[in-house]
Write an enzyme that holds these catalytic residues in place. Structure first.
Site, PDB file in Angstrom:
ATOM      1  CD  GLU A  85       5.537   1.094  -5.984  1.00 42.33           C
ATOM      2  OE1 GLU A  85       6.380   1.915  -5.596  1.00 42.33           O
ATOM      3  OE2 GLU A  85       5.772   0.261  -6.868  1.00 42.33           O
ATOM      4  N   GLY A  87       1.188   3.701  -0.083  1.00 42.86           N
ATOM      5  CA  GLY A  87       0.875   4.385   1.174  1.00 42.86           C
ATOM      6  C   GLY A  87       1.867   4.023   2.256  1.00 42.86           C
ATOM      7  CG  ASN A  88       0.583   4.257   6.371  1.00 44.24           C
ATOM      8  OD1 ASN A  88       0.454   3.185   6.955  1.00 44.24           O
ATOM      9  ND2 ASN A  88      -0.440   5.093   6.202  1.00 44.24           N
ATOM     10  CB  CYS A  94       6.926   8.406  -1.714  1.00 45.01           C
ATOM     11  SG  CYS A  94       6.918   8.367  -3.508  1.00 45.01           S
ATOM     12  CB  VAL A 110      -2.401   1.168   5.531  1.00 44.88           C
ATOM     13  CG1 VAL A 110      -3.525   0.670   4.652  1.00 44.88           C
ATOM     14  CG2 VAL A 110      -2.949   2.190   6.531  1.00 44.88           C
TER      15      VAL A 110
HETATM   16  P1  NAD Z   1      -3.515   7.571   3.012  1.00 44.70           P
HETATM   17  O1  NAD Z   1      -3.771   7.878   4.441  1.00 44.70           O
HETATM   18  O2  NAD Z   1      -4.265   8.287   1.955  1.00 44.70           O
HETATM   19  O3  NAD Z   1      -3.721   5.997   2.856  1.00 44.70           O
HETATM   20  C1  NAD Z   1      -3.529   5.326   1.617  1.00 44.70           C
HETATM   21  C2  NAD Z   1      -4.755   4.499   1.313  1.00 44.70           C
HETATM   22  O4  NAD Z   1      -4.943   3.526   2.336  1.00 44.70           O
HETATM   23  C3  NAD Z   1      -6.038   5.317   1.226  1.00 44.70           C
HETATM   24  O5  NAD Z   1      -6.702   4.984   0.047  1.00 44.70           O
HETATM   25  C4  NAD Z   1      -6.795   4.920   2.465  1.00 44.70           C
HETATM   26  O6  NAD Z   1      -8.197   4.891   2.263  1.00 44.70           O
HETATM   27  C5  NAD Z   1      -6.290   3.525   2.768  1.00 44.70           C
HETATM   28  N1  NAD Z   1      -6.332   3.217   4.202  1.00 44.70           N
HETATM   29  C6  NAD Z   1      -5.966   4.043   5.224  1.00 44.70           C
HETATM   30  N2  NAD Z   1      -6.131   3.414   6.414  1.00 44.70           N
HETATM   31  C7  NAD Z   1      -6.602   2.171   6.135  1.00 44.70           C
HETATM   32  C8  NAD Z   1      -6.953   1.042   6.944  1.00 44.70           C
HETATM   33  N3  NAD Z   1      -6.870   1.074   8.271  1.00 44.70           N
HETATM   34  N4  NAD Z   1      -7.379  -0.058   6.314  1.00 44.70           N
HETATM   35  C9  NAD Z   1      -7.479  -0.114   4.959  1.00 44.70           C
HETATM   36  N5  NAD Z   1      -7.162   0.936   4.163  1.00 44.70           N
HETATM   37  C10 NAD Z   1      -6.732   2.043   4.719  1.00 44.70           C
HETATM   38  O7  NAD Z   1      -1.993   7.792   2.617  1.00 44.70           O
HETATM   39  P2  NAD Z   1      -0.690   7.575   3.505  1.00 44.70           P
HETATM   40  O8  NAD Z   1      -0.514   6.133   3.802  1.00 44.70           O
HETATM   41  O9  NAD Z   1      -0.598   8.555   4.610  1.00 44.70           O
HETATM   42  O10 NAD Z   1       0.380   7.973   2.378  1.00 44.70           O
HETATM   43  C11 NAD Z   1       1.609   8.467   2.694  1.00 44.70           C
HETATM   44  C12 NAD Z   1       2.647   7.368   2.595  1.00 44.70           C
HETATM   45  O11 NAD Z   1       2.669   6.873   1.272  1.00 44.70           O
HETATM   46  C13 NAD Z   1       4.049   7.866   2.872  1.00 44.70           C
HETATM   47  O12 NAD Z   1       4.716   6.928   3.667  1.00 44.70           O
HETATM   48  C14 NAD Z   1       4.686   7.913   1.479  1.00 44.70           C
HETATM   49  O13 NAD Z   1       6.065   7.790   1.475  1.00 44.70           O
HETATM   50  C15 NAD Z   1       3.997   6.772   0.804  1.00 44.70           C
HETATM   51  N6  NAD Z   1       4.011   6.921  -0.624  1.00 44.70           N
HETATM   52  C16 NAD Z   1       4.708   6.019  -1.368  1.00 44.70           C
HETATM   53  C17 NAD Z   1       4.765   6.152  -2.738  1.00 44.70           C
HETATM   54  C18 NAD Z   1       5.502   5.168  -3.576  1.00 44.70           C
HETATM   55  O14 NAD Z   1       5.254   5.144  -4.772  1.00 44.70           O
HETATM   56  N7  NAD Z   1       6.384   4.363  -3.025  1.00 44.70           N
HETATM   57  C19 NAD Z   1       4.072   7.180  -3.368  1.00 44.70           C
HETATM   58  C20 NAD Z   1       3.352   8.061  -2.602  1.00 44.70           C
HETATM   59  C21 NAD Z   1       3.319   7.919  -1.222  1.00 44.70           C
END
Ligand code: NAD
Length: 458
Positions: free
Chosen positions: A212, A190-191, A246, A194
């Protein structure tokens, strides 16, 4: 999901792990086979859910989600016996006679937290590594893609050993609750914001983490490149999943001599792929939510738009868009774009492009299009990135032989193939000695003679 459900689920999984049930290769192979079967038998259910969440067409969902996971599981099944074998290493003279080896042992109960952009594969591809390594796992899909989350929660427990795996649905409260528990490894995708929360929570229990993350993956195009092929490959890598990938090329840095040719070629390819009006194309996905869509209207304000630019928040639609030379300090150039907007920046010399990338955080992926070996070497020597792909975009993801993960701001740790197995294993060193030949050299009282001998036997 109530907090007592989370604690009882975790207790059940821990009991299973402690019982030793997950260690035999037969159990692991069976679970991997079940992952493959779930992907195959529920291809339609998953495709429907992905269509509802992201407007993805079936072809793209199969290619980037279900098949990706199935191939990953198949590959793990094929190699597992080898991966599990101990590796013999040399035993130094001091410890002779003896045998030394490194053998993988499962870490225990692991947590996989996934994002919304590839809401199935970002849960199930890491799961393959966790299963292969003999762990129990809790999976937490993203709440933003609620249909896929519900499908995973309904389908996976019918295939996987319920004593060893659980899908926990929910949003921030549930993830926060999960993060308070003690796991043996956490893999978060994710980002960055977080990721800091995850790492802080993990620190309380000294739990190892794989992060990741994303970032701005640049794409450098040299004048020696085949511009038509480059445009096709970049258009594909950028606009699959409507740019919510990503490792999608975030922006292009193109040599001035071929900039116009590239912009014209990629515009043509967008029309070839999705027609004159991408909104009518069954192959062009939607943005995950209205909130995420509205962001693009802001990002595009005041930009020099060469192609596209239409944003319809209610329909979660953003047209494939090419922006020319945006200011370096605008949102498009400071935030990860994570959508179907491609800024094209013209450079006079490729070393300006190299400096541009070197001055910014290390990206998850770095793309270079060139026929020049000298430029290729200069880029590889000077720039760091999670992965590098020369003369193509995104396609490196199909290889289970290449580890996938970031560096610096784009993440830490890696998975897929052997590397997923390694991530979820503790590579345990074992030295075994017999009772014969107990040389007294290391025992006190220490003497000059022993010191000399010690130097010889090291
Ligand atoms: P998202 O908002 O779905 O969050 C990811 C997870 O974090 C979710 O399961 C969510 O419930 C949890 N989460 C969110 N806020 C939280 C908090 N405050 N506390 C605890 N858990 C929390 O997804 P996102 O982060 O918007 O995903 C997009 C990002 O992910 C982009 O930056 C993208 O580049 C990255 N990404 C990376 C890869 C990789 O393999 N490197 C793959 C896909 C996406």
């Amino acid at each position: 999901m109530s907090s007592s459900t989370i604690t009882t689920t975790l207790a059940r999984l821990r009991q299973t792990f402690d019982s030793g049930k997950t260690r035999p290769i037969e159990w692991r192979l069976k679970q991997l086979e079940e992952i493959e079967r779930a992907m195959r038998e529920h291809e339609s259910d998953f495709a429907d859910a992905l269509h509802k969440d992201l407007g993805k067409c079936r072809f793209e969902s199969v290619m980037t989600e279900m098949s990706f996971v199935e191939e990953e599981a198949k590959y793990a099944r094929k190699h597992l016996r080898n991966w599990m074998k101990p590796t013999r290493v040399r035993t130094p003279m001091m410890a002779q006679p003896g045998r030394s080896y490194i053998e993988p042992e499962p870490k225990g109960v692991v947590l996989i937290i996934a994002p919304w952009n590839y809401p199935l594969s970002m849960v199930c591809a890491p799961l393959v590594g966790a299963v292969a390594a003999g762990n129990c796992a809790i999976m937490k899909p993203s709440e933003i893609t609620s249909h896929t989350s519900a499908a995973l929660a309904a389908i996976l427990p019918r295939y996987l050993d319920p004593d060893a795996f659980a899908v926990i649905e929910g949003g921030v409260p549930e993830t926060t609750e999960l993060l308070e528990q003690q796991f043996d490894h956490i893999l978060y995708t994710g980002n960055e914001r977080v990721a800091r929360i995850v790492m802080t929570a993990a620190a309380k229990h000294l739990t190892p983490v794989t992060l990741e993350l994303g970032g701005k993956s640049p794409c450098l195009i040299d004048k020696s490149a085949d511009i038509e092929v480059a445009a096709s490959r970049i258009a594909w890598g950028k606009f699959i999943n409507a740019g919510q990938t990503c490792v999608a090329p975030d922006h292009v840095l193109v040599h001035r001599d071929v900039a116009t040719q590239f912009v014209e070629a990629i515009t043509r390819r967008i029309k070839d792929f999705y027609g004159e009006d991408a909104e009518q194309s069954p192959d062009y996905p939607r943005i995950a939510s209205e909130r995420h869509t509205a962001r693009f209207a802001d990002l595009l304000k005041g930009q020099k738009i060469h192609h596209g630019g239409r944003v319809d928040v209610a329909k979660r639609f953003v047209e494939p868009t090419i922006v020319l030379d945006p200011p370096k300090d605008c949102g498009l150039m400071t935030e990860e774009i994570f959508g179907p907007v491609l800024p094209v920046i013209t450079v006079d010399e490729m070393h300006h492009a190299i400096k541009f990338v070197a001055d910014r955080p290390k990206p998850l992926a770095l793309y270079l299009f060139t026929k020049s070996k000298v430029l290729e070497d200069a880029v590889l020597n000077r720039l760091s990135a999670g992965s590098v792909c020369i003369n193509d975009a995104v396609i490196f993801m199909v290889s289970p032989e290449l580890p996938f993960g970031g560096v610096g701001n784009s993440g830490m740790g890696r998975y897929t193939g052997w590397y997923g197995f390694e991530t979820f294993s503790h590579m345990r060193p074992v030295m075994k000695r017999g009772f014969r030949l107990d040389a007294p050299i290391r025992y006190p009282p220490y003497t000059e003679k022993k010191a000399k001998l010690m130097k010889l036997v090291r």
